[in-house]
Design an enzyme around this catalytic site. Structure first.
Site, PDB file in Angstrom:
ATOM      1  N   ARG A   1     -39.673  37.122 -20.611  1.00 16.68           N
ATOM      2  CA  ARG A   1     -38.295  36.949 -21.088  1.00 16.68           C
ATOM      3  C   ARG A   1     -38.147  35.540 -21.639  1.00 16.68           C
ATOM      4  O   ARG A   1     -38.395  34.567 -20.930  1.00 16.68           O
ATOM      5  CB  ARG A   1     -37.279  37.173 -19.966  1.00 16.68           C
ATOM      6  CG  ARG A   1     -35.854  37.437 -20.511  1.00 16.68           C
ATOM      7  CD  ARG A   1     -34.807  37.422 -19.389  1.00 16.68           C
ATOM      8  NE  ARG A   1     -34.700  36.105 -18.824  1.00 16.68           N
ATOM      9  CZ  ARG A   1     -34.654  35.843 -17.496  1.00 16.68           C
ATOM     10  NH1 ARG A   1     -34.706  36.827 -16.627  1.00 16.68           N
ATOM     11  NH2 ARG A   1     -34.572  34.609 -17.071  1.00 16.68           N
TER      12      ARG A   1
ATOM     13  N   GLU B   1     -36.615  28.342 -22.140  1.00 16.86           N
ATOM     14  CA  GLU B   1     -37.921  28.524 -21.510  1.00 16.86           C
ATOM     15  C   GLU B   1     -38.427  29.928 -21.793  1.00 16.86           C
ATOM     16  O   GLU B   1     -37.662  30.815 -22.194  1.00 16.86           O
ATOM     17  CB  GLU B   1     -37.848  28.281 -19.996  1.00 16.86           C
ATOM     18  CG  GLU B   1     -36.959  29.279 -19.254  1.00 16.86           C
ATOM     19  CD  GLU B   1     -36.962  29.066 -17.733  1.00 16.86           C
ATOM     20  OE1 GLU B   1     -37.757  28.260 -17.244  1.00 16.86           O
ATOM     21  OE2 GLU B   1     -36.152  29.737 -17.058  1.00 16.86           O
TER      22      GLU B   1
ATOM     23  N   ASN C   1     -40.304  32.878 -19.816  1.00 17.89           N
ATOM     24  CA  ASN C   1     -40.724  33.334 -18.490  1.00 17.89           C
ATOM     25  C   ASN C   1     -41.833  34.361 -18.636  1.00 17.89           C
ATOM     26  O   ASN C   1     -41.632  35.398 -19.270  1.00 17.89           O
ATOM     27  CB  ASN C   1     -39.543  33.981 -17.757  1.00 17.89           C
ATOM     28  CG  ASN C   1     -38.365  33.041 -17.640  1.00 17.89           C
ATOM     29  OD1 ASN C   1     -38.402  32.073 -16.900  1.00 17.89           O
ATOM     30  ND2 ASN C   1     -37.320  33.303 -18.415  1.00 17.89           N
TER      31      ASN C   1
ATOM     32  N   SER D   1     -36.576  38.453 -14.351  1.00 23.13           N
ATOM     33  CA  SER D   1     -35.685  39.279 -13.537  1.00 23.13           C
ATOM     34  C   SER D   1     -34.600  39.960 -14.360  1.00 23.13           C
ATOM     35  O   SER D   1     -34.387  39.643 -15.524  1.00 23.13           O
ATOM     36  CB  SER D   1     -35.067  38.437 -12.431  1.00 23.13           C
ATOM     37  OG  SER D   1     -34.392  37.344 -12.991  1.00 23.13           O
TER      38      SER D   1
ATOM     39  N   LYS E   1     -43.666  24.764 -18.364  1.00 23.14           N
ATOM     40  CA  LYS E   1     -42.953  23.842 -19.248  1.00 23.14           C
ATOM     41  C   LYS E   1     -43.926  22.963 -20.036  1.00 23.14           C
ATOM     42  O   LYS E   1     -43.695  22.638 -21.200  1.00 23.14           O
ATOM     43  CB  LYS E   1     -42.035  22.932 -18.435  1.00 23.14           C
ATOM     44  CG  LYS E   1     -40.901  23.629 -17.744  1.00 23.14           C
ATOM     45  CD  LYS E   1     -39.831  23.996 -18.726  1.00 23.14           C
ATOM     46  CE  LYS E   1     -38.772  24.812 -17.992  1.00 23.14           C
ATOM     47  NZ  LYS E   1     -39.317  26.067 -17.406  1.00 23.14           N
TER      48      LYS E   1
ATOM     49  N   LYS F   1     -37.652  17.778 -17.094  1.00 20.42           N
ATOM     50  CA  LYS F   1     -38.039  19.021 -16.420  1.00 20.42           C
ATOM     51  C   LYS F   1     -39.408  18.889 -15.790  1.00 20.42           C
ATOM     52  O   LYS F   1     -40.342  18.447 -16.453  1.00 20.42           O
ATOM     53  CB  LYS F   1     -38.071  20.171 -17.434  1.00 20.42           C
ATOM     54  CG  LYS F   1     -36.717  20.528 -18.008  1.00 20.42           C
ATOM     55  CD  LYS F   1     -36.830  21.793 -18.855  1.00 20.42           C
ATOM     56  CE  LYS F   1     -35.459  22.317 -19.222  1.00 20.42           C
ATOM     57  NZ  LYS F   1     -35.547  23.668 -19.820  1.00 20.42           N
TER      58      LYS F   1
ATOM     59  N   GLU G   1     -42.123  26.019 -13.879  1.00 15.57           N
ATOM     60  CA  GLU G   1     -40.968  26.735 -14.414  1.00 15.57           C
ATOM     61  C   GLU G   1     -39.966  27.015 -13.306  1.00 15.57           C
ATOM     62  O   GLU G   1     -40.237  26.787 -12.130  1.00 15.57           O
ATOM     63  CB  GLU G   1     -41.405  28.052 -15.074  1.00 15.57           C
ATOM     64  CG  GLU G   1     -41.903  29.105 -14.133  1.00 15.57           C
ATOM     65  CD  GLU G   1     -43.288  28.782 -13.579  1.00 15.57           C
ATOM     66  OE1 GLU G   1     -43.819  29.627 -12.871  1.00 15.57           O
ATOM     67  OE2 GLU G   1     -43.838  27.685 -13.846  1.00 15.57           O
ATOM     68  N   GLY G   2     -38.815  27.493 -13.663  1.00 15.95           N
ATOM     69  CA  GLY G   2     -37.789  27.794 -12.658  1.00 15.95           C
ATOM     70  C   GLY G   2     -36.735  26.716 -12.654  1.00 15.95           C
ATOM     71  O   GLY G   2     -37.046  25.531 -12.796  1.00 15.95           O
TER      72      GLY G   2
ATOM     73  N   ARG H   1     -26.685  35.819 -19.404  1.00 16.29           N
ATOM     74  CA  ARG H   1     -26.104  35.259 -18.185  1.00 16.29           C
ATOM     75  C   ARG H   1     -25.027  34.265 -18.563  1.00 16.29           C
ATOM     76  O   ARG H   1     -25.258  33.377 -19.389  1.00 16.29           O
ATOM     77  CB  ARG H   1     -27.172  34.590 -17.320  1.00 16.29           C
ATOM     78  CG  ARG H   1     -27.865  35.614 -16.428  1.00 16.29           C
ATOM     79  CD  ARG H   1     -28.987  34.992 -15.650  1.00 16.29           C
ATOM     80  NE  ARG H   1     -29.970  34.417 -16.559  1.00 16.29           N
ATOM     81  CZ  ARG H   1     -31.081  33.814 -16.147  1.00 16.29           C
ATOM     82  NH1 ARG H   1     -31.343  33.721 -14.870  1.00 16.29           N
ATOM     83  NH2 ARG H   1     -31.938  33.321 -17.023  1.00 16.29           N
TER      84      ARG H   1
END
Lengths: 582, 582
Positions: free
Chosen positions: A231, A247, A249, A254, A417, A471, A475-476, A558
């Site tokens: 994603r 980013e 993913n 999810s 990243k 960053k 990731e996350g 989102r």
């Protein structure tokens, strides 16, 4: 990436507003107490007992940075803005919505969510992350879809198969991954720096993954069948009107299940209320994430070609977003109870890393067996955080096996990243892709991404920290550094004599469009201003030279309340949303 | 009738067993402490962390009455049984089920329930009865369908349209209703008797309804469009093999939505596990309750012929079974967003009696207007208990209106126990029905029902109270008198010089078949012995002489743990179940 609702916004920011459709913005202040306020809460209980609904809040003068960065081919250029930001016109007049109508829609939306499985586990119920069917609550969602320019939507969709291919190509270049991510380039001073313990942890986590990757390189392990469920997340920068990637993913993308449901919820509401709202349900694009994901599972299973083998979901021991995952296994079971030749059962099992550690076996022929079942496909909905790993051994022997990994360790690392930043460097995309048009399309969506090696950028970021995000390479969300903390961190690094490191990257801070919106959480309607992040799902499957699938497949929007003045992650909450093409 | 899970069993009884498929039974003792035990609980958490599953419990020698009543045409005849009762052979070997398989099925069933809206509000969450989408938990259900003889199933289905017609005919005979239910026939001594306060309350409630009915008779109010959504409940008597009616619900027949989902759940499980269990999913009959109910709403709305009018659900202020109701309105909205001519919207509103009291108006032309909306159909999912009524006025002016009532006051009264008992008297059915075959079919399913006027029966009931149930004339479970209490109540009534009353009826006690089963509640699988009650839904709609619908439509099977030795309502709990034809 990840299942939590919180902290998904790499670029969250804060701007309470004083008018609905346009508001002046000036440089942000971390400590402005006027900007902190609780949004009005509309409990449905109240809503149904009284016709009194409070008006949308009018707030004090807002603060906002007055310039932003325009980025081309990895270079940076400061663009003076008009000194004023503005929200795009919302899809309808939120300010003047009839309160009875709002109450009806809120009630209907909550009912719809309950009947159609748009659910999560309720944090306040202890068992809700372990036992299905108990402690359920509707997933947080926006009551109405968000206006989004059709041109940017098409642009994002077009990028999906290109990113899928890019990840595949990068995954094959083991040296590129090792060189870009190797600990050798990580400055020890930074690892010792105390401004974020999480960073150190994150970094050692990536190192662990890199070691597994290194072992695979040494044993010359080939992944012939490669499967990706990615994603790519974007924000639309208000000033430059550019769609910029936050980013990519490559693990645990999810909400493929719940995002489709939100699309259906919004269509259902517009079917009923669209006429009075002046909204056309056909302007909400189809969302095929769920059915595409399931199709990839079935096709990958076929490619693996062991009729006894199962699809294994690797999950966290406690997972309140389990229904998003259950939608995948339920639809897989429903649509593909048997394989495409209608002869063999496709079964799904769920295991934690610890269970795989305990029950897993690697047979001599490379077959992974867990709990007595051979595994065709390993689908990771865990494994993106160190907490998921009781030890590295489970991930290692899964990687050594012949099972199809979604993702493989290479795909996983290709989503870090640091790799994102490396790919943004001039000339790097050309190492992996041939098609110049594709390269140009990708580059157009790259935000400014810089290594801390770049002293000019570090200087600029110390001067104007509000224009950057630091960053960590893992990731996350949740580990990013914003605002004044960027300056502090960089100054400290300079004092400590370091010349930059791969432990962090610097990224252009994106200032997305802001909308008035209705956000639903825990049965309560919050009326507030919010910003959105668009995630486009991509599905990729190939077997040696044969590309079996390479599709854009559905999306996740989102939307997050922008009601905190913290320079970092906003104190608001994120909800699931859908797109209204404008 | 009613929405609660508890106390729905008119004839609950207790018989822990010492073997699985057959067990000796002797006369019941209220005070045998050996018979009290907690069933083993299988938490899904445990289930997924260990392979240890405890065996089905083996209990001490059981007690059970050794004779039962065979009833023909309202007369009674005692039938000596073999001194032993037996359970029918269950659909498969519960005792020997593979524990891993059981665990998998439990998990899958819980997931299925969550994704497909087989939900109720969780009692432990305060808002769950008021706000949709919060405090959700799966509805209690049996893990597998229950074996039921196909002949009895067909018999029950055939009865449905006959009962529909009977209710309609009885509703037209105002004098019959008044005479049968009138307070004049209620002995004051009994009303004063103190053995049950609830009874008095229940009785005054029926009197209130009767007064409204009386007013309608006086004003010569005609219901030209008559709509019934009934449910006739049966138990299969183990000794006589007769399908015997427990009660006929003419108001608030609950679970048309969730019962269909349980049928689908069981099919889904058998599609996956049927082969290994030796069960065929096609042996679960279709359950069309939801779609039939919705069809009746749409057709009634058309008959009312006011394009602006709404369907009104009369509901309780707190309703944890709201999703059963929401399924009706959701499917109505989905299938009939417009009327059958595709021109006008059919909307649904939900109102409590108190809200109707406050917001309702009766226009001069008879139109009922609630909250500004004219009402085409009033669907009662409240109003069957005095607690629902802030005053009688709401029910009265609804009754005076031209809206289609489901049910009208006449239909409501036609469903009382007293009318059930009156209809069971020789010659009474013949007053309402012409077709002799239909009459014979109805009579065949009548259990023994007697007025307390009948001194022979009262004498017999004092001698063998375990063979009878005393029921107050108000419908609904929980107020029945069983076992020794029957004797006490009757003796007291005799002492007080009363010769019988309409406040109670005596009914033959039915001893249904008992099965080993798996009952799911709150995420936990209970393995225990249970008995079942079959409810057959009936849908009826007529406009003057035109019968528009008269159908059997789906079913509800409720299965209840039989693990209490109380003579009255068993201490166990009821779950939703479906039928496996045998």
């Amino acid at each position: 990436m990840g299942a939590a609702y919180s902290s998904c916004y790499a670029h969250s920011l804060t701007f309470p507003v004083d008018t609905l459709h346009a508001f002046p913005i000036t440089a942000s202040s971390k400590s402005n107490p006027n900007l902190r306020s609780t949004p009005f809460l509309y409990s449905t209980e109240k809503i149904f007992n009284t016709s009194l609904v409070q008006p949308i809040r009018i707030m004090s003068q807002t603060t906002f940075p007055c310039s932003s960065l325009a980025v081309k081919r990895g270079e940076v250029e400061e663009v003076e803005t008009q000194g004023e930001g503005s929200t795009r016109k919302p899809v309808f007049n939120y300010h003047g919505i009839d309160q009875d109508l709002l109450q009806e829609m809120v009630y209907d939306a909550l009912v719809w969510s309950s009947l159609h499985g748009l659910l999560v586990g309720d944090k306040s119920v202890q068992r809700s992350g372990k036992v299905p069917g108990v402690g359920l609550v509707h997933a947080p969602f926006a009551l109405l879809p968000l206006s989004f320019p059709e041109s940017n939507w098409r642009q994002a969709c077009e990028l999906s198969p290109i990113f899928n291919e890019l990840v595949d190509r990068v995954s094959l270049d083991g040296n590129f991954l090792q060189e870009s991510l190797s600990r050798k380039r990580v400055c020890p001073q930074i690892l010792a720096a105390d401004f974020s313990n999480r960073t150190k942890k994150a970094d050692s986590f990536t190192s662990g993954l890199l070691e597994i990757h290194s072992k695979m390189l040494k044993m010359n392990k080939k992944e012939e069948i490669r499967m990706g469920l990615h994603r790519s997340d974007y924000m639309l920068d208000e000033q430059t009107k550019l769609l910029l990637q936050i980013e990519l993913n490559t693990i645990s993308s999810s909400f493929p299940g719940l995002s489709c449901l939100v699309t259906e919820l919004h269509r259902s509401l517009l079917n009923q209320y669209g006429e009075v709202l002046g909204l056309d349900p056909r302007k909400i694009p189809d969302n095929s994430a769920l059915s595409h994901f399931v199709e990839v599972f079935a096709k990958a299973w076929i490619e693996y070609n062991n009729p006894r083998a199962a699809v294994m979901f690797v999950v966290q021991a406690e997972e309140r977003n389990m229904y998003d995952q259950h939608w995948l296994s339920a639809v897989l079971k429903e649509r593909y109870p048997f394989d495409l030749y209608n002869t063999h059962n496709i079964t799904t099992i769920r295991k934690t890393m610890a269970e795989i550690d305990a029950e897993g076996e690697l047979l001599a022929d490379g077959t992974l067996v867990v709990g007595g079942k051979p595994i065709a496909v390993i689908y990771f909905r865990a494994g993106y955080t160190p907490n998921d790993y009781p030890s590295e051994s489970a991930r290692l022997f899964m990687e050594q096996s012949s099972a199809i990994k979604c993702p493989s360790i290479s795909y996983h690392l290709a989503g870090t990243k640091k790799i994102q930043q490396e790919l943004a460097k001039p000339g790097v995309l050309e190492r992996f892709l041939d098609n110049k048009e594709d390269i140009a399309k990708l580059r157009k969506c790259f935000a400014g991404l810089w290594s801390l090696d770049d002293s000019d950028i570090v200087k600029k970021a110390i001067e104007k920290p509000e224009l950057f995000v630091m960053k960590p390479q893992r990731e996350g969300g949740g580990n990013n550094i914003y605002g004044e903390d960027v300056r502090e961190a960089l100054v400290r690094l300079q004092k400590e004599g370091t010349d930059g490191t791969a432990a962090y990257i610097l990224m252009q801070r994106i200032f997305p469009t802001v909308f008035p919106t209705f956000l639903m959480r825990d049965g309560i309607c919050h009326k507030d201003f919010a910003m959105s992040e668009l995630g486009i799902y991509g599905a990729y499957l190939r077997n040696k030279d044969k590309v079996i699938m390479n599709d854009q497949c559905g999306y996740l929007l989102r939307t997050k309340i922008s009601s905190s003045d913290e320079g970092g992650v906003a104190a608001g909450f994120a909800v699931l949303d859908s797109i209204y093409l404008s």
